[in-house]
Scaffold this active site. Sequence first.
Site, PDB file in Angstrom:
ATOM      1  N   ILE A 219       0.832  -1.185   0.000  1.00 20.79           N
ATOM      2  CA  ILE A 219       0.000   0.000   0.000  1.00 20.79           C
ATOM      3  C   ILE A 219       0.875   1.247   0.000  1.00 20.79           C
ATOM      4  O   ILE A 219       1.997   1.232   0.505  1.00 20.79           O
ATOM      5  CB  ILE A 219      -0.941  -0.005   1.239  1.00 20.79           C
ATOM      6  CG1 ILE A 219      -1.969   1.130   1.146  1.00 20.79           C
ATOM      7  CG2 ILE A 219      -0.140   0.090   2.535  1.00 20.79           C
ATOM      8  CD1 ILE A 219      -3.033   1.038   2.235  1.00 20.79           C
ATOM      9  N   MET A 222       3.954   4.770  -3.893  1.00 21.95           N
ATOM     10  CA  MET A 222       4.822   4.120  -4.868  1.00 21.95           C
ATOM     11  C   MET A 222       4.143   2.917  -5.538  1.00 21.95           C
ATOM     12  O   MET A 222       4.129   2.818  -6.776  1.00 21.95           O
ATOM     13  CB  MET A 222       6.142   3.718  -4.208  1.00 21.95           C
ATOM     14  CG  MET A 222       7.218   3.249  -5.194  1.00 21.95           C
ATOM     15  SD  MET A 222       6.926   1.604  -5.880  1.00 21.95           S
ATOM     16  CE  MET A 222       6.755   0.635  -4.372  1.00 21.95           C
ATOM     17  N   GLU A 243      -1.807  -9.513  -0.704  1.00 24.51           N
ATOM     18  CA  GLU A 243      -2.494  -9.469   0.595  1.00 24.51           C
ATOM     19  C   GLU A 243      -3.732  -8.592   0.498  1.00 24.51           C
ATOM     20  O   GLU A 243      -4.855  -9.046   0.665  1.00 24.51           O
ATOM     21  CB  GLU A 243      -1.544  -8.927   1.666  1.00 24.51           C
ATOM     22  CG  GLU A 243      -2.179  -8.778   3.040  1.00 24.51           C
ATOM     23  CD  GLU A 243      -1.198  -8.192   4.047  1.00 24.51           C
ATOM     24  OE1 GLU A 243      -0.273  -8.926   4.448  1.00 24.51           O
ATOM     25  OE2 GLU A 243      -1.346  -7.008   4.419  1.00 24.51           O
ATOM     26  N   VAL A 318      10.039   2.050   5.815  1.00 22.98           N
ATOM     27  CA  VAL A 318      10.233   3.323   6.516  1.00 22.98           C
ATOM     28  C   VAL A 318      11.702   3.710   6.507  1.00 22.98           C
ATOM     29  O   VAL A 318      12.070   4.845   6.218  1.00 22.98           O
ATOM     30  CB  VAL A 318       9.716   3.226   7.970  1.00 22.98           C
ATOM     31  CG1 VAL A 318      10.004   4.522   8.733  1.00 22.98           C
ATOM     32  CG2 VAL A 318       8.218   2.934   7.980  1.00 22.98           C
ATOM     33  N   LYS A 368       7.752  17.511  10.168  1.00 21.06           N
ATOM     34  CA  LYS A 368       6.733  18.554  10.179  1.00 21.06           C
ATOM     35  C   LYS A 368       7.329  19.959  10.211  1.00 21.06           C
ATOM     36  O   LYS A 368       6.672  20.928   9.832  1.00 21.06           O
ATOM     37  CB  LYS A 368       5.793  18.345  11.379  1.00 21.06           C
ATOM     38  CG  LYS A 368       4.964  17.073  11.291  1.00 21.06           C
ATOM     39  CD  LYS A 368       4.069  16.913  12.501  1.00 21.06           C
ATOM     40  CE  LYS A 368       3.242  15.637  12.404  1.00 21.06           C
ATOM     41  NZ  LYS A 368       2.363  15.443  13.595  1.00 21.06           N
TER      42      LYS A 368
END
Length: 390
Positions: A219, A222, A243, A318, A368
């Site tokens: 998911i 990309m 999946e 990640v 952020k």
Amino acid sequence: MTLQERYHAKVITAERAAKMVNSGDWLEYGFCTTAPRAFDAALAQRKAELSDVDIRVGVSVYPPEVVKADPEGEVFTFNSWHYSGLDRRLSDSGPVFYNPMKFSELPRYVLENTPTDIFIVQVAPMDKYGFFNFGGSASHHYAVIARAKKIIVEVNEQIPRAHGGYGHGIHIDEVDYIIEGDNLPLTELHPAQISEVDQAIAQKVMAEMRDGDCIQLGIGGMPNALGNMIAQSDLKDLGGHTEMISESFVDMFLSGVMNGRRKNIDKGRIAYTFTLGTKKLYDFLDDNPFCANYPVDYTNSASVAASIDNLVTINNAVEIDLFGQVCSESSGTRNISGSGGQLDFVLAGYLSRGGRSFICLSSCFKDKKGQLHSCVTTKHLSSCFMLHKR
């Protein structure tokens, strides 16, 4: 009794179903889009009458009424097999906890270790043979059914009737009670925005694709970018084994590049274990024989997937270190998702004859505050990591 007579004999209200819950009970909600809505709302109203009620969930997409009613977790505790974005946010401030578990092993774990007092799951309306359908989210439901003391289905006319291999539905004779729900629309997950980095990584993977490949997609932006590229390509006879089935598979099928003709197993079909997307995806799954919904211990089994020639598995990460250790489930001590199918599919892609496996990530990201951080331990590593055989 006829099927309809058996059906009406089991119909109860959500309030009556919620009254069956006792203090100390373990409940299991249906996975992802099959989690109950009317029952959950009725159970929330019983907060003052109960104590120590544990609820197991997975990839929650509906804001749980029991958590709204009990934000401190004095009565209800949510235990997630796999975090969604909603579960992750709730865990930051509420009574939601992650159950560490490799997703492919969940049915076995449930069968061997987790008795359930009540299983409550949303289903499509009963068909003419007495079957209720899980709407494309089989996950580990067959195992819960085997262990649950009571089984309650909540009928929702909005849920698609998905074809499957096995474990994708339940017969009325296995059901104890039926709630006729509110027919609320399924939560929609729109495809992630595609960045320039996503496009660049997708192009690297695209260069490695061949006619007849069988694709597994994770998911994120990309995989979505890659799916779009494949749908617009001149590739032929692609297959699917994954999946979570996403919008990209719809586009690949409709464009004619994916037909599953060269698959070793599930020939002419795409195998998947759960769905989350837009109405476009849900409509695509409805009564579509190309799509085969299976339990997760089939779709995510490394040995099953590896038996498919030219399996190409594509997943996000990640961060990664110089030892090749890939982090895809957490950020520091904060859990992001769960131990899904990535490890299983990396191994399957490696073991498949002609297979390839890609772990993809950006080399850096901005926080952020706009500050730049590396996703790897040195800036000289490529932004797309590939494990494949020559």
